[in-house]
Structures are given as structure tokens and as C-alpha cells.
Design an enzyme around this catalytic site. Sequence first.
Site, PDB file in Angstrom:
ATOM      1  CG  ASP A   1      -1.989   0.829   0.896  1.00  0.00           C
ATOM      2  OD1 ASP A   1      -2.702   1.546   0.415  1.00  0.00           O
ATOM      3  OD2 ASP A   1      -2.641   0.575   1.669  1.00  0.00           O
TER       4      ASP A   1
ATOM      5  CD  GLU B   1      -7.150   5.933   1.913  1.00  0.00           C
ATOM      6  OE1 GLU B   1      -6.545   5.934   3.561  1.00  0.00           O
ATOM      7  OE2 GLU B   1      -6.941   5.827   1.538  1.00  0.00           O
TER       8      GLU B   1
END
Length: 1006
Positions: free
Chosen positions: A621, A811
Site C-alpha cells: 500500500d 480512510e
Amino acid sequence: MRRTALLVSATLLTGLLPFAVAGPASGADDPAPVPVDNFEGEIPFANPPAEGIFTWGSDTDDPPTLELAARDDAPQGEKVLSGTYDISGYGGFTHDFAFAEPAHDWSASKGIRFWWDGRNNGKKVNFELKDGGANGEASELWTTSFTDDWTGWKQLEIPFTDFTYRTDYQPVGGIDQVLGLTEMWGYALTLPVGVQDQFAMDGVELYGKADQSLRANVVTDAAVYPVEEGRSAAVKIAVATTGSAPIDEPVTVAYETAGGTGESGKDYTPVKGEVTFPAGTASGASRTVTVATLRDKAGENAETVPLKLTVTGAKAPAENPQVVIDAHGLPYLDAKLPVKKRVADLLSRMSLAEKAGQMTQAERGALTTPGDIAAYDLGSLLSGGGSTPTPNTPEAWAKMIDGFQLRAQATRFQIPLIYGVDAVHGHNNLVGATIMPHNIGIGATRDPQLAYETGKVTAAEVRATGIPWDFAPCLCVTRDERWGRTYESFGEDPALVESMETVIQGLQGAPSGKDLKRNDKVLATAKHFVADGGTEYGSSTTGTYTIDQGITKVTRQELEAVHLAPYQDAVDRGVGTVMPSYSSLDILGDSEGPVKMHADAAMINGVLKDRMGFDGFVISDWQAIDQIPGDYASDVRTSVNAGLDMIMVPYAYKDFHKTLSDEVTAGRISGKRIDDAVSRILTQKFKLGLFEKPYADTSGASAIGSAEHRAVAREAAAESQVLLKNAGGVLPLKKSQKVYVAGSNADDIGNQAGGWTITWQGSSGKITDGTTILEGMRKAGSAVTYSKDASAPTDGHDVGVVVVGETPYAEGIGDVGNGNDLVFSAADRAAVDKVCGAMKCAVLIVSGRPQLVGDQLGDIDALVASWLPGTEGDGVADVLYGKRAFTGQLPLTWPKSEAQLPINVGDASYDPQFPYGWGLTTLTSVPGGGTSALKALAVAAAVAEKAGSETAGRAIVTKARLLVQQKMGQTITAASAKPFADADHLLLTGRYAQAVAKLTAAYRAV
């Protein structure tokens, strides 16, 4: 994205800002400097759009402090602009010129300069200008930087030629990508991250005299010219000027083939000469230089032939163009050979540096220069959320990515890039694309075929812009609605998540990967491995996040049953890549404590690759390896040895490339591990057909945002609507009714699309093409009155529809406790109270997770969980007006209070507002018959289960569920909710008889 700069009027301040010390002369004929700001107090501290200086930052702690401080050593006047900072994300300050004043013409000056009080901290400071457009908020950003590596006052001179177009963010998508200097609006400074320090600045002014080289440029039509051996390359050299004015002085360009890996006289015929553009030549005029290559019979790597350009009278190109003689005659180039043999042949030819490059992924906007693609043999680029070309059109995306692919052709083996993007609910970075409901809504549809269709549309639109790789789907099993990524999950039940993994086939095609070469398929990514949906509230250590990127604490049994199960299904479906989670995994009882997933070799190598048999590649990521404990070399070593094959290092690609090579050379990472990683990456590139067709196939671009694609999104939006309450049959609405519509989310395409839409965090307003819920209702109904805040008179209406909920986030920014909660805003609450107090009403909740309705539930006649339906508000209107029946079911448990969280199906204590699987219907007839009907359905369910008939089994259990729901009504108790929720889990796992038995228990408990 952060706020960016504005600039004060030089003409306004010329008479206001006397200088105590004249700036150094840059030339004998240079004009006097033009003052911009001397920070003596004429310009106030303010907020935009008011005139003044203001600060900004990524969160409340990041904006610096500012003051106009009196100092005896002030280079200009008596005061300086000074401040302190301690920035974790980003932060800085802007000087904003009043919007009512005209822009300023700086084209007569050479550059901008200012005094800076050096701290010798070795940190980089970004300096940014705003050019053109309607005002400072609608202009182009141009950026440069300086490094604070001295002590005391120093005057920095920055020629305008040093500024480059900012590629990672433009507030209005950019304008013409030309620093025109005739309409200047502002400046800003971005201060360093990761150091607690102070700064001082003084005497901003324009200096020097512009010359033609600031206005005229020599450019080539490409930087790289691939050509088959034996053919000729045509290099077009042109002259271009700011404002497209003719050149006023001659421009000459001398050219010569020199250097490179090609051999003069053997691989190409050398050329040398000069072209002249006389004074008065129109901007855009061009000349062509031809370079002929020579043929031989041997198979060879690609060879480069640079064309050196020497320019007089204008600014030279940033780099010399180069002709590239294509690689040819080597086994890995033979498309008829099996992929395994092609990979083995290519791998055997590659150097360590080339292998390290294949394992490196950079953000496209972070490239120091496009030439770094070849210089570092980069294997991949990505667009982060909101990282888009200018303009943000399908054509611009394809052109941008083709330009990057062209750079990869200048490497020895011409290994194509694999370009990745987060298309998590449609091609969501692209304006005008079809935006699907977020995954939580897809989970609510309970429709695997529809999930497949949404993946299919997404793949077609993504690939048509030249992108072969999608960082989707998210297979997280969300277990706590306080998580800011809840809407990225299909639901709280692993069985539901698995049932929706048909989306992988929609994206990739056949599990074998044989369809990946098609122009309507992309490589999919299962993320975030593993258990990111199970992080414990309060465990995050990332900034102000409360739960995202935190720690998941589970037993081995819980890990296997809840979080790992969806990944085995993804592997079986042939998913091409897997992305680990930022979070840490703490398996209770193993005494190891929390382990960052990017460092967890037992899970990545041991479980994913070895036990599950995953043969694709693992991509990290965004900057995630930086969170692994230890120094950078340790981060690289640990992550690669744990099984990561490609590392997303958006800004640190140079450091990563060198560090990885050094670690291998030192023997801390084995050559075998590197070869395994690169083989996995190359395998997917070959499967995608990138070696044969590296450039965009835009033949499908006309279907982007088409009626056909939007029809799929409309159906998904309709099927995702979950009817939680419908007292008195308020829904469906009738066309004859006069409907009063209110609420913050009724007429906002940005709010109903949510985060990860055009930008990372998303935003409110008309950010892309589509239909709002209000617009859909107006098309579906005859008489609709709209008042966002319900301030319009309510008299004379038959029914009210109030659309409330969340504004976009993504997020950890969306974590509850990080400036967010699960309750309606005061304005939304007031709108519900007013409308529902005046008439029968339906309340639609547009959100990425359940909202706490609380004491308002009794005043609401009909309640709908609309989730984040995407761009097709028509789909919501379809169910509101009965064109389609409500059929959606809750993909997660709807809590009564935040104190209940986390609450999930299967919990021992389970007393929700609405249970998992709940969803009323507006079908014309609901099954009846009570316990006798349930007994008959139980028998039929057993027969269907024994026969393995999924279609029959699902239909039978659905009949039982609707029958039970009708009796439960709004008298949902813990005794009825638990078996009801358990039944839906059993249905998804094929245990139809047990599901009916649970529903019967729920019926009896009412």
C-alpha cells in the site's frame, strides 16, 4: 488536498513598501526590483478570499504559527514574517491578493526573490506560484523548491524558468500548462515535514529583465522515438512561445547524433546539421530531422541513439530526444511461446538494477522527470486518489499513460509499465465516468450477478483510458462502523463478502487470466490482506486516526473464519494481485504481539502464497513499508523478505531502488527472492499483453459514461436501497402525490458518490456527471417541491422525503472520533423534525455506514438506508416511486447506539435497531401463512439443500424472511433479531434448512 498560493499585487504595493537595502543587481541593464511584500504590516492576516496572509495544513496541528516580528537584522524595513511549525502531514502559508483587483503582469521580470533566514536543517521548502485563470482559486500551480542548508539571512533568486507545472494537483484541473506570467495571482510556501523548527522571511520582490528565452521554447514532438531496426525515425523540432506570438529574434538549433548504446555506422547512420527559425516565425513552426537505422540479422536488446540539440535564442528542451532501435529476435518477445518460458528468458537477461526497477512503483506526479522511468527501469506507476491529467478526460488519461509507456521503450528490454489506479466504484478518478454504489451498497443488493456486471463496466472504462490494473476489490470484512473505510467493504459477514467476489471475474474475466489481453479487462487486486476490517477502536497510531491502520486482535479460529476466508476465494478466482493492509495483526495466544501486515512473512509467504497457492504478485500500500519499525533499509529488507513483490513508494522511488539493490548486494535479501518477485510481476505483464500492446486501446472510450453503463449503475443503486421501516405504506410514492423534498443530500452528486470520487476524499457538489436523487425524483414524479433546509412552506403537500446523512471522506480521515460521528448534523435533524412533524414522511440516509436515528425513529414513517448510491440517482427514484420494488438487505448490523459497537451477526449478545439481513419489500404481495407456511418452506428448503439448488434455496429462504419480517414489524427484540441475522448468514453458506429454522425461531420470538 492542501490549499495553495495566491499573490499580492506588485503594482498596488510599489508605493507602499520602501526598501531599506536594495537587492543585488542581476545585470547592468536590469530594471529596479518590483516589491511584492516587505511584511511591514500593510497586508493583514486573514482567511481566503479576503486579502491577506493565511495558513493551512492537513489537520488542526499542521498549520504553522505566523507573526510580523520586529527584528534589528531585518533585511528590508523593520519587520519580518516569522513563525514556528511542527508538521506531520503537510502545512504552510499563502499570501492572497484581493479578488476584486486584476491579475498582475510579471512577464517583464526575470524571476522572484526573497530573503530567508536559514536554519541549516537540510530540509526542502516548496515555493509555488499561481498563474492565469479567473482568480487565485481557479488558476494554475507552478512549483519549485530550495533546500535550507545554510545559517542566517540569504537572498534567494528564483528565475521563472525554474518553475515547473505541478502534476499531482491542480485546483481546476489546470488551464494551458504554460507559465504565461501575464496573470499572476499568488504564492505559497510549503514547510518541511518531520522537523520542529521556526522560520523567517522578508523582502519578496521581482527582479531582472526577461529575455526571449523566457518566452520562446524549442520542443520536440516526443522525447523517445522507438523504431524497428532498419527503419527511419522522424524527429520534429518546433519553436513555441508564450501567448503564441511570433518570435522576435532568430532561433537556431544545431543537432547531432552522439552517445547512446547504438553504434554509429553499424546500428544507425550518423546525422549532423542545423535548423534556423528566422525572426517573425510563427509559434508552432517545425522542422524535421530524420535518423536512419541499419539492419542486421542478430537478435538484440534495444539500443539508444540520442540526438543532441544545441539551441541559441530560446530555451532548449529539458532533455535531448533519443531514437530507440527496438529489441528484436529474442525469445521473450515471441508471443507464441508459453508465458513461463518468456518470463524465464527475460529474467535471465536482466541486471539487478533492472530487477529492482521492476519491483518499484512511483506516483506519476512525483517523478522528478519522466526520464526517470528509463533511468530507474521503473516497473510501475500509479495515480493516487485525485492524481489526474489535465484536462481530466479519457483522451488525456490515455495520452498521459502512453507518454509514460513511451519512456519505458528507452530501456534495454523495453519492459512495459503496468499502470495502476484505485477504481473502487467505477473509474472514480475520471470526470464523466460511471460511478457505481460503493461496495457497502453492492453488498446490500445480495446480487452476485450484479456485482459481476459492475466489475465488468468498471474494467471496460478503466482499460479504455490505457490503465490495465485496478486496486480493487476491497475484501475487508468490516466489524466496526466507526471505521472510516466501512463503505469499502461488502459487509460484516465473510460469507456475504465471498458471494460478492464475482466482481473479480467482472474485472479480470476467466480465472486462468486468458481474458486479460482483452481491451475491456483489467488486473484486479484483493485488498487489504488481512483483517483490516477488524481493527480495534483506539488502536491506531497514524496521526489523528482512531481505528484505521490500527491493530486487529483475533484468535486463530476467528482469523480463519472471518478475515482469511474471502482471500482463499479470491485466489481460487485467479485474482492477479494482492495488497496487504496498513494494519497490524495480533493473533491471541501466539505470544508474538502485533505484527505490521507489510512485515508479516507468516501470513504473506506462509498463508497467502504457500498455503493458498497465490501465484500473482503482492503490491504494498501507499508508503506502507515506512510504518514498519526500524530504519529504511530494514523496512525494505523486512517487507521484501516477508513476500512483498512490488513496493508502492510514491515519492521515494530513487531511495527504494538504491536501497533494495544494496540489500541484495549485501546478501540480506536473496537473489532467489528477487527473481521470484520479478517473475510474478512479469507474468502478469505478459498475461495482460503489454509487451505486444503497451499503448492504450481507446476503441472502448465512447462507452465511458454511456447510457448502457449507467443503466448497470442505476440498477445497482436501486437494488442497494434497504427499506428499514414503512409504517402505513408510505412507500412507494405515487405520481399523483405532491412531494416535499428536503435535506443536505437530496441534491448533491458529490455527497451521494462519497469518498474516492474524482479526489481521494471526495467532495460535495457537482463534481462529475450524473443524476442527483432530487433530479431522479423530479423525472419520476409529477409534483416535487425542494427546500434543502426545509425553510419553504410545507402546506399543501401529501408526503415529505428528507435525504440526510454524511459528507464525503476516505480512510482514517473518516474514522469516528476523528472529527466524525454517527449522528445527523443539526441541520439534517432540524429538517427531519420539521418535515416529519408536518406530514407523512420518508427519510433516506445517504451514508457509508449506519447512522444513529435515536428518538427520531418514532416520528419517521418510512426509513431507507441509501448507502452511497453513486452517480445514478434515478435508481433511488425508481424504488421510491415503485418502478422497482425495494429488495435490498442490510449488509451489516444497524446499531441502536454507539455504545453497542462493535456489533455483528453471530455475537452472543445481539440487540440492534435493525438486524443484519433486514430489508422490507414493496412487492405487491408478501408471503403469508404463519407457522404452517414456515413448516412447508422448511421441507422445501431441505430438498433444495440436498439437491444443491442455490436458486431454489435462496428463493425459499427469501419467502420465509419476508413472512417473518412482516410479523416482526418494528417490534424487533434481541430474541427475534439474533436468529433472524443468523438465518441470513446460513443462507449465504448454503444451509437453507437451518436458515428457515432460524427464521421460524425469530417468528416465534416476536
